[in-house]
Each structure stands twice: as C-alpha cells, then as structure tokens.
Write an enzyme that holds these catalytic residues in place. Structure first.
Site, PDB file in Angstrom:
ATOM      1  N   GLY A 119     -92.640  16.553  30.268  1.00  0.00           N
ATOM      2  CA  GLY A 119     -93.183  17.773  30.838  1.00  0.00           C
ATOM      3  C   GLY A 119     -92.204  18.872  31.137  1.00  0.00           C
ATOM      4  N   GLU A 159     -89.869  10.743  29.317  1.00  0.00           N
ATOM      5  CA  GLU A 159     -90.686  10.923  28.112  1.00  0.00           C
ATOM      6  C   GLU A 159     -90.693  12.386  27.668  1.00  0.00           C
ATOM      7  OE1 GLU A 159     -94.557   9.605  29.398  1.00  0.00           O
ATOM      8  OE2 GLU A 159     -93.995   7.486  29.422  1.00  0.00           O
ATOM      9  N   PRO A 160     -89.536  12.981  27.438  1.00  0.00           N
ATOM     10  CA  PRO A 160     -89.547  14.397  27.053  1.00  0.00           C
ATOM     11  C   PRO A 160     -90.043  14.574  25.620  1.00  0.00           C
ATOM     12  CG  PRO A 160     -87.320  13.529  26.874  1.00  0.00           C
ATOM     13  CD  PRO A 160     -88.172  12.416  27.467  1.00  0.00           C
ATOM     14  N   GLY A 161     -90.860  15.568  25.409  1.00  0.00           N
ATOM     15  CA  GLY A 161     -91.301  15.911  24.061  1.00  0.00           C
ATOM     16  C   GLY A 161     -90.823  17.320  23.742  1.00  0.00           C
ATOM     17  N   TYR A 217    -104.059  27.887  23.637  1.00  0.00           N
ATOM     18  CA  TYR A 217    -103.643  28.091  25.033  1.00  0.00           C
ATOM     19  C   TYR A 217    -103.306  29.545  25.323  1.00  0.00           C
ATOM     20  CZ  TYR A 217    -102.022  23.192  24.267  1.00  0.00           C
ATOM     21  OH  TYR A 217    -101.884  21.886  23.929  1.00  0.00           O
ATOM     22  N   CYS A 233    -110.754  32.332   9.150  1.00  0.00           N
ATOM     23  CA  CYS A 233    -111.941  33.097   9.531  1.00  0.00           C
ATOM     24  C   CYS A 233    -112.386  32.782  10.949  1.00  0.00           C
ATOM     25  CB  CYS A 233    -113.060  32.832   8.527  1.00  0.00           C
ATOM     26  SG  CYS A 233    -112.542  33.343   6.886  1.00  0.00           S
ATOM     27  N   GLU A 234    -111.592  33.229  11.913  1.00  0.00           N
ATOM     28  CA  GLU A 234    -111.873  33.094  13.341  1.00  0.00           C
ATOM     29  C   GLU A 234    -111.192  34.275  14.024  1.00  0.00           C
ATOM     30  OE1 GLU A 234    -113.375  30.547  15.097  1.00  0.00           O
ATOM     31  OE2 GLU A 234    -113.576  29.122  13.438  1.00  0.00           O
TER      32      GLU A 234
HETATM   33  C1  LIG Z   1     -97.515  14.702  26.023  1.00  0.00           C
HETATM   34  C2  LIG Z   1     -96.883  13.651  26.837  1.00  0.00           C
HETATM   35  C3  LIG Z   1     -95.502  13.658  27.057  1.00  0.00           C
HETATM   36  C4  LIG Z   1     -94.588  14.757  26.573  1.00  0.00           C
HETATM   37  O1  LIG Z   1     -94.865  15.962  27.217  1.00  0.00           O
HETATM   38  P1  LIG Z   1     -93.846  17.202  27.006  1.00  0.00           P
HETATM   39  O2  LIG Z   1     -94.430  18.265  27.846  1.00  0.00           O
HETATM   40  O3  LIG Z   1     -93.869  17.534  25.569  1.00  0.00           O
HETATM   41  O4  LIG Z   1     -92.513  16.758  27.478  1.00  0.00           O
HETATM   42  C5  LIG Z   1     -94.950  12.613  27.765  1.00  0.00           C
HETATM   43  N1  LIG Z   1     -95.724  11.603  28.257  1.00  0.00           N
HETATM   44  C6  LIG Z   1     -97.057  11.577  28.073  1.00  0.00           C
HETATM   45  C7  LIG Z   1     -97.847  10.457  28.618  1.00  0.00           C
HETATM   46  C8  LIG Z   1     -97.681  12.588  27.362  1.00  0.00           C
HETATM   47  O5  LIG Z   1     -99.004  12.565  27.190  1.00  0.00           O
END
Ligand SMILES: *Cc1c(COP(=O)(O)O)cnc(C)c1O
Length: 414
Positions: free
Chosen positions: A239, A273-275, A316, A342-343
């Site tokens: 997050g 859990e960084p994405g 978003y 087409c939106e």
């Molecule tokens: C989407 C998600 C993440 C990654 O979120 P980011 O905002 O991209 O860091 C981590 N853990 C869980 C459970 C998620 O659903």
C-alpha cells in the site's frame, strides 16, 4: 540519474531514446527500466537489513514473467491472489517457500496447488475459508501454515476503490472476531497458525494509517500470546504510495524504520507486500498521436493507447503525467488525451498542455503498476507489447498480442 530522464528534451529509458523503442516495437508499448526495478527493491530492503524479513512483491501490480524473475533473483518473495499468479511465480523462478497467498475467494484447486507447491503462508480472509483450507490440507495429509487477515478498521485516506481496511469492505476478518477465530484455527488438526496479516489499502501517502494498523495488530498479537497462541510473523501488507503528480509518500527508509521501531524487542519476522511502490515508477506507456481533433469546447489528442491498455484514469480518475518524447515546434495547446475505445470514459489525461503534431509519440508516466496487469481486449484490441530496458539494450519481454490470438479460443456453431 533516474531511469526515465530527458537529454535535451529527448526522453530516454536508461541509455535508450524512447523514440527508438517506439519505432522498433511500435505502439502502444510498455517500457520498463531494469535499473529502476533493482533500485526500488534494494532501497526498500536497505532499511530491513539486520531484521528477519521477507519482501513479498504483490504480483497483481505487474505479473510479467520477466519482472517477477528480476525480483526472484534479488531474493524477493511474492504475494499472490490466484492460482494463475502462483503458476506465474513458479514459472518465473520464484521460491515457493517465499509465497503468501491472499484473496477472498480461494478455490479448492487453488488451495491444493498452493499446498502442493509448499507456500510460506495462506492469508486467510474468512472463517469458511479457514475450514476449506483445513479440509483440503486434511485430504492431502498436509499442514497448512496460515495467518488471518485482520481488518484493523483504519482509514487509509486513499481512493475508496483501493481502500481495504475499513469495516464495510469485503476483505479480512473483523478485528473484534479475530481472537475467537485464531482459537478456532489453533484447534484445527491440519492448520498451523504462523502469523497475523493486514493490508489496509493502496496508494497510501501518509505514515499514520500504517502505524495505527500495526498498533492494533500488535495488541492482537499480545492478546493471542496470553491465550497460548504464539505468532511467528507479522505481515504488514502493501500500500505504500508513489508520486504520480505531487504526492509525497513516505520514502522507504522512513516507512521501514517506523515499522521496525514498533517491532523493537519482539522476536518476530516481518513481511511486506509492496506492489505499486516497487514497479509504478519503473514503467511508462508509449503511445502515438493518431489524430488531433479540434472539438467545440475541447481539443482532443486521440492516441493509440486506450482504457483497455491503461485503465486507471477511467477506473479511478487517476492522474498520469503525459509528455511528448521529443521536443516539437508545434504550438502548445490544451488537449483531452483520449483513446480510440468507444466510451466517453476512455481518457488518459484531461486538460494537458502539449506541443504535438499527428504522428508524434507520447509517454504516459508512472504506468508500471496496475497498467498492463489490468489491460483487457475491450473493443477487440490486442494488448500492448512490453519491453525491459537494461542500459543500452532493449529486451522484448512480451510480444504485442495479435488479433488472431484474441479469438483462437472461440468457436462458432457447426
Ligand atoms: C493489492 C495488494 C497489495 C499491494 O498493494 P500496493 O498498493 O500495490 O502496494 C498487497 N497485499 C494485498 C493483500 C493486496 O491485495
């Protein structure tokens, strides 16, 4: 030098002019920087050296095999949300014992596949899921390591669609129910309670929601200990936000130090859990201006990328910086940057001042996270190509989807 930078106004990805990529691979094309991926991971990790930790890249942010492989080589773990993501991580060389499995809808087959692979932990999101995991593990004569994903009910102060830690959403178990659920879990024959997990949302740009959530989790960990349930790891979720325009998210060192400070004196492994934070600013989307179309009240720049390629603006109302990749002598005008879909919601940017002509290429910045991973074939558009730049070398990591690929699984009636 940052991975994406201009030299005399010419946008480069590392040492490669983006125009060269656009000409060689056509558009729309996602361009990632290996250096940016490496730097993001190693700077996230830097603050954690000396503390038992595991960084689990959230695969859904960018599931490219090449990118997963880059992180796997750096020692990353992975946060998955489906059997498909499990297969991807294994195909990319990820270590199964560094995988955590999140998500509210794990099927029997997915649970079985994860147990067969020997994942690190299931992040369990409901009581019924807990019983299902128990049943599948029992049928396989296996023990399933689990955390419960608890919902700390803190406001992540982010977009409602990407906030997950409040009471009224579908994720996790209610904080008030957690103790009783842990006691149930501890009583099950094929479940091993290992951790506590929480994930409160995405694109969070303040520190306080993370720390408030962790305080609640630590209160739970202590309560569990008094009931004889000893937690080996705490998963603080992902997050951490990135800069799209003028946001000022906490930098990794500040964030990890603040987390570790709260864990001081505890013998507990910490999982992240960084994405977005690892990939968001490691990628851009290159697109070509097809038409400039003066409208009655707005001028449109119609480009060859669309909401099916990058959904975040439509979904978003997200902002992505948009620039021309070479300087042009065209007059600066304010454009709605839109795609061919087409939106009316198919836009990539509103009210952007650009000096462009038809045929010019644009870069849509900060597109490395939730870009290609959310792409679709809406309007029967093949998905974009993806390249990964390493120094002066451009590696094609995913071919452009051909139209024939789009209907090869379909049948007409005999
Ligand atoms: C989407 C998600 C993440 C990654 O979120 P980011 O905002 O991209 O860091 C981590 N853990 C869980 C459970 C998620 O659903």
């Amino acid at each position: 030098m940052t991975a994406f930078h201009t030299v005399n106004g010419v946008l480069h990805a590392e040492q490669v002019a983006c125009a060269r990529i656009a000409e060689q691979h056509q558009t729309p094309t996602y361009v990632y920087s290996l250096q940016a991926l490496n730097t993001a991971f190693s700077s996230f990790q830097a603050g954690l050296i000396g503390h038992d930790h595991l960084i689990c890249f959230a695969v859904k942010a960018n599931p490219s095999l090449a990118i997963l492989n880059v992180f796997a080589r750096m020692g990353a773990g992975f946060d998955i949300v489906s059997g498909g993501e499990l297969a991807r991580v294994l195909a990319a060389g990820g270590d199964p014992n560094k995988i955590v499995f999140s998500g509210v809808g794990k099927s029997h087959q997915e649970i079985r596949a994860a147990l067969e692979a020997g994942i690190f932990c299931f992040n369990v999101e409901s009581i019924n899921e807990l019983h299902r995991i128990q049943a599948v593990a029992e049928s396989m004569n296996a023990i399933a390591p689990i955390s419960l994903r608890v919902n700390p009910n803190v406001d992540a102060k982010t977009h409602p669609y990407i906030s997950t830690g409040l009471k009224n959403n579908k994720f996790g178990v209610a904080f008030e129910d957690a103790l009783a659920l842990y006691q149930t879990a501890a009583s099950l024959s094929h479940i091993a309670v290992h951790g506590v997990d929480c994930h409160i949302g995405s694109q969070i740009t303040e520190l306080s929601p993370f720390l408030d959530a962790l305080d609640k989790v630590l209160g739970l960990v202590d309560a569990l200990a008094t009931h004889g349930i000893h937690i080996q790891h705490i998963d603080v979720g992902g997050g951490v936000g990135i800069t799209y325009s003028d946001e000022t998210p906490p930098d990794f060192a500040v964030y990890t130090q603040a987390i570790l400070k709260k864990l001081a004196g505890r013998q507990v492994k910490v999982l992240f859990e960084p994405g977005r934070a690892l990939v968001g600013n490691a990628g851009i989307l290159l697109t070509k201006v097809e038409y400039l179309k003066p409208g009655e009240s707005k001028n449109f720049a119609i480009v060859d990328a669309a909401m099916n390629d990058l959904m975040r603006p439509a979904l978003y109302d997200a902002y992505h910086h948009i620039t021309a990749i070479v300087p042009a002598d065209a007059p600066s005008q304010v454009y709605e940057v839109v795609g061919p879909v087409c939106e009316s919601g198919d836009f990539l940017g509103h009210d952007r001042a650009l000096s462009i002509a038809e045929g010019d290429y644009l870069a849509i910045h900060s597109a490395g996270a939730y870009g290609m991973s959310m792409a679709s074939n809406y309007n029967t558009r093949g998905r974009a190509a993806e390249v990964l730049v390493d120094g002066d070398t451009v590696h094609l990591i995913r071919e452009r989807e051909r139209i024939s690929d789009l209907f090869k699984l379909e049948r007409v009636l005999p």
